[in-house]
Every structure is written in structure tokens, then in C-alpha cells.
Design a protein around this motif. Sequence first.
Motif, PDB file in Angstrom:
ATOM      1  N   ALA A   1       0.915  -0.997   0.032  1.00 33.81           N
ATOM      2  CA  ALA A   1       0.085  -0.035   0.012  1.00 33.81           C
ATOM      3  C   ALA A   1       0.872   1.173  -0.079  1.00 33.81           C
ATOM      4  O   ALA A   1       2.016   1.120   0.357  1.00 33.81           O
ATOM      5  CB  ALA A   1      -0.809  -0.078   1.285  1.00 33.81           C
ATOM      6  N   GLN A   2       0.281   2.396  -0.488  1.00 32.72           N
ATOM      7  CA  GLN A   2       1.045   3.638  -0.649  1.00 32.72           C
ATOM      8  C   GLN A   2       0.482   4.172   0.525  1.00 32.72           C
ATOM      9  O   GLN A   2      -0.511   4.455   1.068  1.00 32.72           O
ATOM     10  CB  GLN A   2       0.689   4.395  -1.951  1.00 32.72           C
ATOM     11  N   ASP A   3       1.836   4.978   1.305  1.00 31.13           N
ATOM     12  CA  ASP A   3       1.726   5.778   2.349  1.00 31.13           C
ATOM     13  C   ASP A   3       0.982   7.108   2.038  1.00 31.13           C
ATOM     14  O   ASP A   3       1.784   7.816   1.205  1.00 31.13           O
ATOM     15  CB  ASP A   3       3.044   5.890   3.281  1.00 31.13           C
ATOM     16  N   LEU A   4       0.099   7.315   2.586  1.00 30.76           N
ATOM     17  CA  LEU A   4      -0.408   8.944   2.062  1.00 30.76           C
ATOM     18  C   LEU A   4      -0.163   9.863   3.355  1.00 30.76           C
ATOM     19  O   LEU A   4      -0.939  10.176   3.968  1.00 30.76           O
ATOM     20  CB  LEU A   4      -1.898   9.034   1.627  1.00 30.76           C
ATOM     21  N   ASP A   5       1.088  10.086   3.624  1.00 29.68           N
ATOM     22  CA  ASP A   5       1.449  11.181   4.554  1.00 29.68           C
ATOM     23  C   ASP A   5       0.936  12.748   4.015  1.00 29.68           C
ATOM     24  O   ASP A   5       0.882  12.773   2.582  1.00 29.68           O
ATOM     25  CB  ASP A   5       2.794  11.180   4.625  1.00 29.68           C
ATOM     26  N   PRO A   6       0.801  13.631   4.896  1.00 26.40           N
ATOM     27  CA  PRO A   6       0.314  14.931   4.419  1.00 26.40           C
ATOM     28  C   PRO A   6       1.016  15.574   3.363  1.00 26.40           C
ATOM     29  O   PRO A   6       0.496  16.239   2.497  1.00 26.40           O
ATOM     30  CB  PRO A   6       0.459  15.692   5.847  1.00 26.40           C
ATOM     31  N   LEU A   7       2.260  15.395   3.603  1.00 22.39           N
ATOM     32  CA  LEU A   7       3.119  15.885   2.457  1.00 22.39           C
ATOM     33  C   LEU A   7       2.833  15.287   0.948  1.00 22.39           C
ATOM     34  O   LEU A   7       2.733  15.906   0.039  1.00 22.39           O
ATOM     35  CB  LEU A   7       4.718  15.762   2.766  1.00 22.39           C
ATOM     36  N   THR A   8       2.858  14.049   0.926  1.00 19.54           N
ATOM     37  CA  THR A   8       2.366  13.474  -0.309  1.00 19.54           C
ATOM     38  C   THR A   8       0.964  13.929  -0.868  1.00 19.54           C
ATOM     39  O   THR A   8       0.767  14.216  -2.077  1.00 19.54           O
ATOM     40  CB  THR A   8       2.237  11.824  -0.294  1.00 19.54           C
ATOM     41  N   VAL A   9       0.010  13.861   0.034  1.00 17.93           N
ATOM     42  CA  VAL A   9      -1.315  14.365  -0.354  1.00 17.93           C
ATOM     43  C   VAL A   9      -1.129  15.793  -0.667  1.00 17.93           C
ATOM     44  O   VAL A   9      -1.834  16.234  -1.593  1.00 17.93           O
ATOM     45  CB  VAL A   9      -2.272  14.128   0.864  1.00 17.93           C
ATOM     46  N   LEU A  10      -0.436  16.735   0.101  1.00 19.56           N
ATOM     47  CA  LEU A  10      -0.586  18.270  -0.415  1.00 19.56           C
ATOM     48  C   LEU A  10      -0.203  18.341  -1.801  1.00 19.56           C
ATOM     49  O   LEU A  10      -0.513  18.977  -2.818  1.00 19.56           O
ATOM     50  CB  LEU A  10       0.538  18.919   0.481  1.00 19.56           C
ATOM     51  N   ASP A  11       1.103  17.534  -2.174  1.00 24.16           N
ATOM     52  CA  ASP A  11       1.721  17.590  -3.481  1.00 24.16           C
ATOM     53  C   ASP A  11       0.328  16.945  -4.488  1.00 24.16           C
ATOM     54  O   ASP A  11       0.195  17.802  -5.652  1.00 24.16           O
ATOM     55  CB  ASP A  11       2.737  16.800  -3.750  1.00 24.16           C
ATOM     56  N   MET A  12      -0.220  15.889  -4.185  1.00 21.57           N
ATOM     57  CA  MET A  12      -1.053  15.369  -4.887  1.00 21.57           C
ATOM     58  C   MET A  12      -2.304  16.452  -5.336  1.00 21.57           C
ATOM     59  O   MET A  12      -2.786  16.745  -6.430  1.00 21.57           O
ATOM     60  CB  MET A  12      -1.706  14.311  -4.454  1.00 21.57           C
ATOM     61  N   PHE A  13      -2.611  16.900  -4.235  1.00 19.91           N
ATOM     62  CA  PHE A  13      -3.785  18.154  -4.182  1.00 19.91           C
ATOM     63  C   PHE A  13      -3.387  19.435  -5.067  1.00 19.91           C
ATOM     64  O   PHE A  13      -4.158  19.986  -5.895  1.00 19.91           O
ATOM     65  CB  PHE A  13      -4.246  18.583  -2.605  1.00 19.91           C
ATOM     66  N   GLN A  14      -2.069  19.735  -5.090  1.00 24.88           N
ATOM     67  CA  GLN A  14      -1.777  20.853  -5.547  1.00 24.88           C
ATOM     68  C   GLN A  14      -1.665  20.869  -7.220  1.00 24.88           C
ATOM     69  O   GLN A  14      -1.755  21.590  -7.947  1.00 24.88           O
ATOM     70  CB  GLN A  14      -0.209  21.276  -5.134  1.00 24.88           C
ATOM     71  N   ARG A  15      -1.611  19.505  -7.581  1.00 23.29           N
ATOM     72  CA  ARG A  15      -1.521  19.090  -9.073  1.00 23.29           C
ATOM     73  C   ARG A  15      -2.860  18.723  -9.473  1.00 23.29           C
ATOM     74  O   ARG A  15      -2.983  18.347 -10.733  1.00 23.29           O
ATOM     75  CB  ARG A  15      -0.661  17.838  -9.108  1.00 23.29           C
ATOM     76  N   ILE A  16      -3.915  18.811  -8.775  1.00 23.33           N
ATOM     77  CA  ILE A  16      -5.323  18.703  -9.457  1.00 23.33           C
ATOM     78  C   ILE A  16      -5.671  19.986 -10.321  1.00 23.33           C
ATOM     79  O   ILE A  16      -5.575  21.307  -9.589  1.00 23.33           O
ATOM     80  CB  ILE A  16      -6.261  18.740  -8.448  1.00 23.33           C
ATOM     81  N   PRO A  17      -6.075  20.015 -11.628  1.00 25.84           N
ATOM     82  CA  PRO A  17      -6.225  21.005 -12.367  1.00 25.84           C
ATOM     83  C   PRO A  17      -7.655  21.873 -11.893  1.00 25.84           C
ATOM     84  O   PRO A  17      -8.454  21.010 -11.474  1.00 25.84           O
ATOM     85  CB  PRO A  17      -6.349  20.181 -13.694  1.00 25.84           C
ATOM     86  N   ASP A  18      -7.823  22.928 -12.158  1.00 24.16           N
ATOM     87  CA  ASP A  18      -8.897  23.801 -11.735  1.00 24.16           C
ATOM     88  C   ASP A  18     -10.296  22.949 -12.160  1.00 24.16           C
ATOM     89  O   ASP A  18     -11.247  23.057 -11.387  1.00 24.16           O
ATOM     90  CB  ASP A  18      -8.827  25.175 -12.377  1.00 24.16           C
ATOM     91  N   GLU A  19     -10.421  22.535 -13.443  1.00 22.44           N
ATOM     92  CA  GLU A  19     -11.520  22.165 -13.921  1.00 22.44           C
ATOM     93  C   GLU A  19     -11.985  20.872 -12.962  1.00 22.44           C
ATOM     94  O   GLU A  19     -13.236  20.656 -12.627  1.00 22.44           O
ATOM     95  CB  GLU A  19     -11.191  21.385 -15.116  1.00 22.44           C
TER      96      GLU A  19
END
Length: 239
Positions: free
Chosen positions: A169-187
Motif C-alpha cells: 500500500a502507498q503511504d499517504l502522509d500529509p506531504l504526499t497528499v499536499l503535492d497530489m492536491f496541488q496538482r489537481i487541475p482547476d476543472e
Amino acid sequence: GPLDRRMEPTDKSLTCPRSPEPLQTCAGHFGYLKLTLPVFHQGYFKAIITILSCICKSCSRVLLDPDNYSSALSFMRRVQDDHLRRAAKLRAITEECKKISVCPRCGACNGPIKKIPAGGSRYLMLIHDKFAKHEEQKLEFHSMLAAEDKSFSLTKRSQDMKQAIGKAAQDLDPLTVLDMFQRIPDEDVEILNMRPEHSRPEELIITHLPVPPCCIRPSVAMGVGAGSNEDDLTVILSE
Ligand SMILES: [Zn+2]
Ligand SMILES: [Zn+2]
């Protein structure tokens, strides 16, 4: 720091650098501390898990196929003010995304988000059970890990991490999630029932801690003759 001069002028001969009011009436200002690492806010946990369930954990796009994607986007743009219908739509989108195990955009494996207790159940950790629906890739991943294990010793990692890795399983620590969320396009943010011009998913993750001005922190008596000292908050914030 917690006793920053910009928050409150302690020396009354100085002018308040933050507001034009006279020093006698200036009550001090809120400051903030930048956290070394971001953290999850417990109150936002549910919202964070919903977003994580909807997006690809590799490319950060909403997991819907192209047809459902465009109909969801046009719904969110058409129904602007009916919050109940928007929330219901997001629930339907979340359920749809949970069924999708291969990202239609990048082909990455996606699986359910799970909460697991960590640190002796003192807090919750989020993991992504990436290969839940992909036994073959899971076995491949395991043999890759076994090979890696010979060169790198995993003993230094915490027990929690080891467990997570053991389950592929992939560890979803806050830093990983922050990076993921920042890459979500506006649409895609629009599809997630947020208005990207006002708020974005990464704002659900705490990166700064507000620091109240000294005058509204509780003061602590220091015993006979000692008067009061800096309060507990100042001490905690200094740490
Ligand atoms: Zn001021
Ligand atoms: Zn993807």
C-alpha cells in the motif's frame, strides 16, 4: 517566533509596524508559524478522504471516464446555488470513482483509501491500497520489494511503514497528499464541488499555525513573588 515584534509592540516607544492606530489601543496582531511539515486537520479528514477517493493517486485527475467527466463538469457549472444537489452529485461521483481501479487518463492502478491507526492508535494514518483489485501487479510489486530489501535495509523504517509496505500500500502522509492536491487541475477541482477561484483542495491541509497576540493568551501565575510569566501557549508554540 512567538514573541515577534511584528505581532505586538512590547516596547511602547516603538510604532506599531502593522497598523496605523496609536500604540496604546493596538492589541497586537495574529501571526503565524510555518510548519516544517504539513499536517492533517482532524476536522477535514472526511473531506480529504473524499477527494483522495475521487482522484488518481498518480496523475491527480478525477477518475471518471471522459463521458461522465464532462457531464459531471457541466452539472457543477449549471447548478451553482443548490448546495444539496451539488453535495448529492459529489457523493454519486465519489461512489462512481471508487469503482474505477485503472485511471482512464494515465492507466495507473487505483484502490481504496484506508484509515489505519498508528503510533499506538494515537493518530490515524492514511494509506492507498493501490493493488486491491490487481493481484498480479501486487505480486510483481512484492518481488520487486524483496529484491530491494536485500540492498536496502528496511529495519530503520517505523513499524507502521513496514506494515504498509508489506501490504503493498502507498503511504499517504500529509506531504504526499499536499503535492497530489496541488496538482489537481482547476476543472477537476470544480467537479469536486469546490470553486477554484475561492478555495482549492490543498487548503484542507495545514501548513501554517495561527499564533494569537500575547494579550489574548492566558497568563500563568508563577507562584508567590514571581508574578506572571509567559503562558503555556507561548511555551508550546516555541517548541
Ligand atoms: Zn497594531
Ligand atoms: Zn492517472
